[in-house]
Scaffold this active site. Structure first.
Site, PDB file in Angstrom:
ATOM      1  N   THR A  77       9.409  -7.392  -7.861  1.00  0.00           N
ATOM      2  CA  THR A  77       8.710  -8.635  -7.531  1.00  0.00           C
ATOM      3  C   THR A  77       7.230  -8.295  -7.302  1.00  0.00           C
ATOM      4  OG1 THR A  77       9.130  -8.468  -5.154  1.00  0.00           O
ATOM      5  CG2 THR A  77      10.785  -9.617  -6.462  1.00  0.00           C
ATOM      6  N   VAL A 133       2.811   4.248  -8.533  1.00  0.00           N
ATOM      7  CA  VAL A 133       1.529   4.953  -8.671  1.00  0.00           C
ATOM      8  C   VAL A 133       1.373   5.497 -10.089  1.00  0.00           C
ATOM      9  CG1 VAL A 133       0.072   6.838  -7.814  1.00  0.00           C
ATOM     10  CG2 VAL A 133       1.603   5.637  -6.245  1.00  0.00           C
ATOM     11  N   LYS A 205      -2.222   2.332  -3.996  1.00  0.00           N
ATOM     12  CA  LYS A 205      -1.665   3.534  -4.623  1.00  0.00           C
ATOM     13  C   LYS A 205      -2.081   4.781  -3.856  1.00  0.00           C
ATOM     14  CE  LYS A 205      -1.516   1.152  -9.031  1.00  0.00           C
ATOM     15  NZ  LYS A 205      -2.334   0.717 -10.176  1.00  0.00           N
TER      16      LYS A 205
END
Lengths: 315, 177
Positions: A77, A133, A205
């Site tokens: 999501t 990432v 990230k």
């Protein structure tokens, strides 16, 4: 493995399409309003075409998919900040059921890492999040292979949209507004590009990497020092270029701190990729710097990272 | 024992001293206290640097380890070490600033950077595409003393912040600029 997928955007759709190729069976699919559950295997192409035509993935409630018959729940999501909902609860439901969780959603790992790890500790399930990432680039698994305590720092480009804008500004000599509009026309930047250009996406990230390196003391977005590239004057790039340099939006993770901002580096530097590519340098204790580059975003690319994570799960 | 502890070498230190009584003596103390053997002192009394300091050249003998301690000791004592051995400003640093550079007094910005203990501005390139009163950008090249890059950048960040200038710092990876 039996795979449940929550979230049917670019990444979720690509996971659905690729699962069979990797030898998995999709048994549950949910978007925000609907779901399909099929213990013997969901008809993936039918689900995707219903999603395209009617905007739903089935007739069941999303909860039915979360409670459905899967071994691993893939959470795709959209990333949300602060409480990272509903992604965090989705992961929580699966872990409470002793199922594995593979996240493509950055929110829970960046904003609620400690809680996520606590839920994992109480569960027989495992959490993996390599897809959060660097897309297809194995950043997290490389750090895990070296051992997080043998990795000193990570620096690099982790947002393709910002990188695309900066490399276009440099090569075409155009200003920020112009390039941004062009980038949106090309579909590289979203209608609301703020997440990418103000550095938030890159920072999330970086925070995830910091959490992996720190092992324990969790950091979140609010601990990061973030500066974006919005309205960066073209003259800054011109001055950089005159000197054989360029500007990139760089994430730096070192000593538990996360910094994101435009940085000067040599035009030919490994950490100055062109276009939407990502590139990171991982500084290791005994093996020097290791550079990885590749496609940092995109449905199929990110889905490949999700599927690699599924391969790495304990049986 | 390795070479850095036994191998005695000759080094030249270039210092900048404030023109006050006792400064020269004060600068020699960290050398003597840390096992440096003083060979010669060249004190250019009549020659003043642009910053109004007096340059002093000191030749000493020491092991590499002790030499490092001496340089640290001098810096701890607040003495400006311009050159230590061969490491004269061995790190070059390039930054780009943007904003109302001219309205916020560029020359003051430069002197503030210059005043940060370990850096000197060696080159500047300015572009003001919309005229002097609008946004302009400048590329600065700085020479910084080895090991002081982080400190210099921190000071520049503060200066940029205060003047509301946008700063693009160099990416520094693993100690290599």
């Amino acid at each position: 493995m039996r795979v449940g997928v929550v979230g049917v955007g670019d990444v979720g759709s690509a996971v659905l399409e690729l699962s069979a190729e990797y030898g998995h069976t999709v048994t549950a699919v949910a978007d925000s309003e609907s779901a399909t559950v099929e213990p013997d295997g969901v008809d993936v192409s039918a689900v995707l075409s219903t999603k395209r035509s009617d905007g739903v993935v089935g007739r069941a409630d999303p909860e039915a998919a979360l409670e459905g018959p899967y071994d691993v729940l893939v959470e795709c999501t959209p990333t949300t900040l602060d409480d990272a909902e509903p992604g965090f609860s989705h992961a929580g439901i699966a872990l409470q059921r002793d199922r594995h969780v593979v996240l493509a959603n950055k929110g829970p790992v960046a904003e609620r890492y400690r809680e996520l790890k606590e839920l994992e500790a109480e569960s027989d399930g495992t959490v993996r999040f390599g897809a959060t990432v660097g897309g297809a680039i194995p950043v997290i698994s490389t750090i895990e292979d070296f051992g997080p305590d043998r990795v000193l720092s990570l620096r690099g480009v982790l947002n393709g949209t910002a990188n695309f804008i900066l490399s276009r500004m440099a090569t075409e000599g155009l200003d920020y507004e112009h390039v941004l509009a062009e980038t949106q026309d090309l579909g590289v930047a979203e209608a609301d590009p703020s997440f990418d250009v103000n550095g938030t996406d890159a920072a999330l990230k970086g925070v995830i990497v910091a959490n992996v390196l720190q092992q324990g003391e969790a950091v979140s977005l609010e601990d990061a020092e973030v500066e974006g590239i919005a309205d960066l004057p073209g003259s800054m790039l011109d001055l950089a270029q005159e000197d054989g340099r360029t500007i990139r939006l760089i994430v730096e993770v070192a000593d538990g701190t996360v910094r994101v901002g435009p940085r000067l580096l040599h035009e030919s530097a490994d950490l100055a990729p062109v276009g939407t590519r990502n590139a990171v340098g991982i500084e290791t204790e005994s093996a020097g710097q290791l550079n990885l580059s590749g496609r940092g975003a995109g449905g199929v690319e990110t889905a490949s990272a999700v599927l690699s994570d599924i391969e790495r799960l304990p049986e | 024992m390795n070479d850095s502890q036994t191998d005695i070498r000759a080094y030249t230190l270039r210092l900048e001293l404030v023109d006050e009584p006792g400064e020269l003596l004060r600068s020699l103390k960290p050398i003597a206290e840390n096992g440096g053997n003083l060979l010669s002192i060249f004190h250019e009394r009549g020659n003043v640097t642009p910053r109004g300091h007096i340059p002093v050249e000191v030749d000493i003998e020491a092991t590499p380890d002790r030499f490092e301690t001496i340089v640290e000791g001098l810096r701890d004592a607040g003495i400006n070490v311009i050159q230590a051995g061969t490491e004269r400003y061995s790190e070059g640093l390039t930054i780009i600033l943007s904003g109302h550079l001219i309205d916020t007094d560029l020359s003051d910005t430069l002197s503030q950077i210059q005043e940060t203990k370990y850096a000197t501005v060696t080159d500047i390139s300015l572009t003001a595409p919309q005229g002097a009163t609008d946004i302009s950008s400048a590329r600065l090249k700085l020479a910084t003393e080895s090991g002081s890059t982080a400190e210099v950048l921190e000071s520049i960040r503060e200066i940029a912040d205060e003047k509301d200038l946008r700063l693009v710092e160099p990416l520094i990876t693993g100690g290599d600029v």
